[in-house]
Design a protein around this motif. Structure first.
Motif, PDB file in Angstrom:
ATOM      1  N   ILE B 133       0.836  -1.204   0.000  1.00  0.00           N
ATOM      2  CA  ILE B 133       0.000   0.000   0.000  1.00  0.00           C
ATOM      3  C   ILE B 133       0.871   1.255   0.000  1.00  0.00           C
ATOM      4  O   ILE B 133       0.601   2.222  -0.717  1.00  0.00           O
ATOM      5  N   PHE B 134       1.979   1.235   0.771  1.00  0.00           N
ATOM      6  CA  PHE B 134       2.793   2.445   0.894  1.00  0.00           C
ATOM      7  C   PHE B 134       3.762   2.654  -0.263  1.00  0.00           C
ATOM      8  O   PHE B 134       4.205   3.778  -0.508  1.00  0.00           O
ATOM      9  N   THR B 135       4.136   1.584  -0.972  1.00  0.00           N
ATOM     10  CA  THR B 135       5.141   1.743  -2.032  1.00  0.00           C
ATOM     11  C   THR B 135       4.547   1.550  -3.426  1.00  0.00           C
ATOM     12  O   THR B 135       5.286   1.452  -4.403  1.00  0.00           O
ATOM     13  N   PHE B 136       3.206   1.505  -3.523  1.00  0.00           N
ATOM     14  CA  PHE B 136       2.562   1.244  -4.815  1.00  0.00           C
ATOM     15  C   PHE B 136       2.887   2.333  -5.838  1.00  0.00           C
ATOM     16  O   PHE B 136       2.824   3.521  -5.526  1.00  0.00           O
ATOM     17  N   ASP B 137       3.252   1.908  -7.041  1.00  0.00           N
ATOM     18  CA  ASP B 137       3.502   2.842  -8.132  1.00  0.00           C
ATOM     19  C   ASP B 137       2.417   2.639  -9.189  1.00  0.00           C
ATOM     20  O   ASP B 137       2.400   1.618  -9.873  1.00  0.00           O
ATOM     21  N   PRO B 138       1.482   3.598  -9.313  1.00  0.00           N
ATOM     22  CA  PRO B 138       0.358   3.396 -10.246  1.00  0.00           C
ATOM     23  C   PRO B 138       0.807   3.432 -11.709  1.00  0.00           C
ATOM     24  O   PRO B 138       0.104   2.898 -12.566  1.00  0.00           O
ATOM     25  N   CYS B 139       1.950   4.052 -11.990  1.00  0.00           N
ATOM     26  CA  CYS B 139       2.406   4.161 -13.378  1.00  0.00           C
ATOM     27  C   CYS B 139       3.835   3.636 -13.498  1.00  0.00           C
ATOM     28  O   CYS B 139       4.768   4.410 -13.724  1.00  0.00           O
ATOM     29  N   PRO B 140       4.033   2.324 -13.336  1.00  0.00           N
ATOM     30  CA  PRO B 140       5.409   1.812 -13.384  1.00  0.00           C
ATOM     31  C   PRO B 140       6.017   2.030 -14.760  1.00  0.00           C
ATOM     32  O   PRO B 140       5.339   1.848 -15.777  1.00  0.00           O
ATOM     33  N   PRO B 141       7.307   2.423 -14.808  1.00  0.00           N
ATOM     34  CA  PRO B 141       7.965   2.621 -16.106  1.00  0.00           C
ATOM     35  C   PRO B 141       8.102   1.276 -16.818  1.00  0.00           C
ATOM     36  O   PRO B 141       8.120   0.220 -16.189  1.00  0.00           O
ATOM     37  N   ASN B 142       8.153   1.324 -18.139  1.00  0.00           N
ATOM     38  CA  ASN B 142       8.338   0.132 -18.981  1.00  0.00           C
ATOM     39  C   ASN B 142       7.111  -0.778 -19.023  1.00  0.00           C
ATOM     40  O   ASN B 142       7.174  -1.855 -19.603  1.00  0.00           O
ATOM     41  N   ALA B 143       6.010  -0.369 -18.389  1.00  0.00           N
ATOM     42  CA  ALA B 143       4.810  -1.209 -18.450  1.00  0.00           C
ATOM     43  C   ALA B 143       4.004  -0.822 -19.689  1.00  0.00           C
ATOM     44  O   ALA B 143       4.008   0.340 -20.096  1.00  0.00           O
ATOM     45  N   PRO B 144       3.337  -1.798 -20.338  1.00  0.00           N
ATOM     46  CA  PRO B 144       2.508  -1.476 -21.517  1.00  0.00           C
ATOM     47  C   PRO B 144       1.434  -0.453 -21.156  1.00  0.00           C
ATOM     48  O   PRO B 144       0.739  -0.618 -20.152  1.00  0.00           O
ATOM     49  N   GLU B 145       1.335   0.576 -21.979  1.00  0.00           N
ATOM     50  CA  GLU B 145       0.420   1.678 -21.669  1.00  0.00           C
ATOM     51  C   GLU B 145      -1.026   1.223 -21.517  1.00  0.00           C
ATOM     52  O   GLU B 145      -1.773   1.748 -20.705  1.00  0.00           O
ATOM     53  N   GLU B 146      -1.422   0.228 -22.311  1.00  0.00           N
ATOM     54  CA  GLU B 146      -2.844  -0.157 -22.296  1.00  0.00           C
ATOM     55  C   GLU B 146      -3.246  -0.846 -20.993  1.00  0.00           C
ATOM     56  O   GLU B 146      -4.422  -1.026 -20.734  1.00  0.00           O
ATOM     57  N   LEU B 147      -2.251  -1.236 -20.177  1.00  0.00           N
ATOM     58  CA  LEU B 147      -2.580  -1.863 -18.898  1.00  0.00           C
ATOM     59  C   LEU B 147      -2.675  -0.837 -17.775  1.00  0.00           C
ATOM     60  O   LEU B 147      -3.059  -1.178 -16.658  1.00  0.00           O
ATOM     61  N   LEU B 148      -2.303   0.399 -18.056  1.00  0.00           N
ATOM     62  CA  LEU B 148      -2.239   1.406 -16.990  1.00  0.00           C
ATOM     63  C   LEU B 148      -3.489   2.268 -16.957  1.00  0.00           C
ATOM     64  O   LEU B 148      -4.262   2.303 -17.917  1.00  0.00           O
ATOM     65  N   ALA B 149      -3.658   2.955 -15.811  1.00  0.00           N
ATOM     66  CA  ALA B 149      -4.783   3.876 -15.681  1.00  0.00           C
ATOM     67  C   ALA B 149      -4.599   5.036 -16.652  1.00  0.00           C
ATOM     68  O   ALA B 149      -3.465   5.375 -17.031  1.00  0.00           O
ATOM     69  N   SER B 150      -5.721   5.646 -17.059  1.00  0.00           N
ATOM     70  CA  SER B 150      -5.649   6.691 -18.082  1.00  0.00           C
ATOM     71  C   SER B 150      -4.801   7.874 -17.626  1.00  0.00           C
ATOM     72  O   SER B 150      -4.163   8.533 -18.441  1.00  0.00           O
ATOM     73  N   PHE B 151      -4.757   8.126 -16.275  1.00  0.00           N
ATOM     74  CA  PHE B 151      -4.006   9.305 -15.828  1.00  0.00           C
ATOM     75  C   PHE B 151      -2.498   9.139 -15.974  1.00  0.00           C
ATOM     76  O   PHE B 151      -1.751  10.094 -15.819  1.00  0.00           O
ATOM     77  N   CYS B 152      -2.008   7.947 -16.297  1.00  0.00           N
ATOM     78  CA  CYS B 152      -0.564   7.747 -16.478  1.00  0.00           C
ATOM     79  C   CYS B 152      -0.096   8.368 -17.785  1.00  0.00           C
ATOM     80  O   CYS B 152       1.047   8.825 -17.900  1.00  0.00           O
ATOM     81  N   THR B 153      -0.972   8.360 -18.796  1.00  0.00           N
ATOM     82  CA  THR B 153      -0.553   8.840 -20.115  1.00  0.00           C
ATOM     83  C   THR B 153      -1.074  10.238 -20.380  1.00  0.00           C
ATOM     84  O   THR B 153      -0.562  10.933 -21.242  1.00  0.00           O
ATOM     85  N   ALA B 154      -2.081  10.648 -19.647  1.00  0.00           N
ATOM     86  CA  ALA B 154      -2.698  11.952 -19.918  1.00  0.00           C
ATOM     87  C   ALA B 154      -1.741  13.098 -19.585  1.00  0.00           C
ATOM     88  O   ALA B 154      -0.864  12.939 -18.765  1.00  0.00           O
TER      89      ALA B 154
END
Lengths: 127, 154
Positions: B133-154
């Motif tokens: 919970i404390f170290t969660f990264d919602p937008c990990p680098p090198n992850a496929p964009e389509e798997l991430l939340a929209s706010f990572c690319t916006a």
């Protein structure tokens, strides 16, 4: 050998069986909790790892398991409130049996609200 | 005289407080009993809320993926909610299973082994869960964009 006097074996009634059900559901929920924290921890590994594991939660068989899990939680929750009332409400012990039927009633009402929606999500079109 | 000073000396001072319990084992089981009830009430709210948002709203269990979790934890309320739920549920559940082990495992060794396993599982799960919970990264680098939340690319 003397025969045992008849009718002395305590088989319990509503109070004992609700206590048994509270224990059984509690242990089930606890073991699911251990697994559930660890599967959620995969969000820290990679999006792919998490999505792969959570994808298995979306299959029909696991969907039925989730229905059973929710049923266990709903009973444990309502019966837990009943236990608290038995302990702290002056008239709790007097109405403990009545309250168990209230728990059972609330259980069916809650499951009637949850099950159709969940089963439609699991078995319905969706993706 | 029959009532000498030796006999009188054995009587407690009238000002010393009355102590019913003669052992000094503490009130641990009382606090555990109270905790089960207090945490139980809070857990009903936390878990019913958790189940409603994750299984009833929208597409239910089908909507859950990495981006769903990232979207939830973007709101600090859900971080606090999940952290509190993790700790309370783990202590409540561990204490419940501890009671059951004490009830049914009669040999000292069996009881000790089972409780050691239980407490090990408690520490591992609570530490791992809290760190996540404390170290969660919602937008990990090198992850496929389509798997991430929209706010990572916006």
């Amino acid at each position: 050998m003397p025969t045992a006097p008849a009718g002395t074996l305590y088989r319990g009634r509503e109070g004992m069986w609700s206590w048994v059900a509270h224990r059984v559901t509690g242990v089930l929920i606890f073991f699911f909790l251990l697994v559930h924290v660890l599967d959620t921890a995969l969000v820290r590994v990679s999006p792919e790892a998490y999505n792969a594991v959570i994808g298995t939660y979306q299959t029909p068989i696991m969907g039925l398991g989730e229905a059973g899990l929710v049923a266990a939680i709903v009973f444990h929750a309502f019966n837990g409130i009943r236990v608290i009332l038995v302990d702290f409400w002056a008239k709790g012990p007097k109405y403990q049996r009545t309250m168990l039927w209230v728990v059972v009633g609330l259980f069916f009402v809650t499951m009637a609200g949850f099950l159709p929606r969940h089963l439609m999500n699991v078995f319905g079109g969706g993706h | 005289m029959a009532y000498g000073t030796a006999a009188v000396a054995k009587v407690d001072s009238p000002r010393s407080p009355y102590v019913r319990r003669k052992t000094t084992r503490g009130n641990y089981e009382l606090y555990s009993w109270i905790f089960m009830r207090a945490s139980g009430v809070v857990l009903v709210v936390l878990i019913f809320g958790h189940l409603f948002v994750n299984l009833m709203v929208g597409e239910g269990v089908h909507a859950i993926d990495f981006a769903f979790v990232a979207g939830k934890w973007a709101n600090p309320l859900w971080g606090v909610w999940d952290l509190l739920m993790l700790w309370l549920a783990m202590i409540h559940g561990t204490n419940g299973v501890r009671t059951i082990i004490n009830d049914y495992a009669q040999r000292d060794l069996t009881r000790g082994v089972l409780k050691s396993l239980l407490y090990t599982a408690f520490v591992v799960v609570v530490v791992v869960g809290t760190l996540v919970i404390f170290t969660f990264d919602p937008c990990p680098p090198n992850a496929p964009e389509e798997l991430l939340a929209s706010f990572c690319t916006a």
